[in-house]
Design an enzyme around this catalytic site. Structure first.
Site, mmCIF file in Angstrom:
data_model
loop_
_atom_site.group_PDB
_atom_site.id
_atom_site.type_symbol
_atom_site.label_atom_id
_atom_site.label_comp_id
_atom_site.label_asym_id
_atom_site.label_seq_id
_atom_site.Cartn_x
_atom_site.Cartn_y
_atom_site.Cartn_z
ATOM 1 N N ASP A 12 -7.887 4.173 1.239
ATOM 2 C CA ASP A 12 -7.183 4.295 2.259
ATOM 3 C C ASP A 12 -7.828 4.799 3.673
ATOM 4 O OD1 ASP A 12 -4.909 4.733 4.255
ATOM 5 O OD2 ASP A 12 -3.744 5.899 2.542
ATOM 6 N N ARG B 126 -3.449 -0.658 5.362
ATOM 7 C CA ARG B 126 -4.063 -1.586 4.664
ATOM 8 C C ARG B 126 -3.149 -2.919 4.478
ATOM 9 N NH1 ARG B 126 -5.473 2.288 -0.087
ATOM 10 N NH2 ARG B 126 -3.487 3.072 0.690
ATOM 11 N N CYS C 89 0.806 -1.227 -0.059
ATOM 12 C CA CYS C 89 0.077 0.018 -0.091
ATOM 13 C C CYS C 89 0.932 1.250 0.213
ATOM 14 C CB CYS C 89 -1.188 -0.176 1.197
ATOM 15 S SG CYS C 89 -0.333 0.115 2.815
#
Length: 161
Positions: free
Chosen positions: A129, A14, A8
């Site tokens: 996000d 994440r 990520c």
């Protein structure tokens, strides 16, 4: 041993969640898999998971206290069999960084493995996000990654990877 890395932006929200979920489901299926995570940015390097991520993981019985953010390295293209991008911008950046077409073939969207994402376009496969949102966004992204991680492990078990 099969190896995979989730990628990520900062490696604090994440990708660590996806890493821990993949590891959990691989262990449950008795699969020997190496799983790691990284970020494309160095802004969070060395930091633990975001406190909100930690809350969600702990609620699901996962201890991420040992996690420290790391940056994706060009050598990771050779170290891992599968590179799982969490959002479209990560997929595109990794594709640009890939030194050869064979390395580009290793890059997949994590969410492309979720059962409800079969046949969906790249633009529909991103996991936003949660860092920019509220606590509920961390739960939403967890659920998206949970379904996706189960799909990755099912594909691996079925010999599709």
């Amino acid at each position: 041993m099969y190896s995979m890395m989730t990628i990520c932006t900062g490696n604090i929200c994440r990708s660590p969640v996806a890493e821990y979920l993949l590891r959990r489901y691989a262990e449950q299926e008795g699969l020997q898999v190496t799983v790691a995570s990284s970020g494309l940015s160095n802004e969070e390097e060395g930091n633990p998971v975001d406190p909100r991520t930690d809350i969600v993981l702990r609620e699901h019985g996962i201890d991420a206290s040992a996690h420290r953010a790391q940056v994706f390295a060009p050598e990771d293209f050779d170290r891992y069999d599968l590179l799982l991008a969490l959002d479209v911008n990560h997929f595109l950046r990794l594709s640009q960084m890939a030194p050869t077409p064979a390395h580009r073939e290793k890059i997949r969207m994590l969410r492309s493995f979720a059962p409800n994402m079969q046949g969906k376009s790249l633009d529909e496969q991103g996991i936003f996000d949660p860092w920019y949102g509220e606590m509920k966004d961390f739960y939403t992204t967890y659920d998206l990654m949970d379904a996706s991680a189960k799909g990755v492990i099912a594909a691996l078990k079925e010999g599709k990877l």
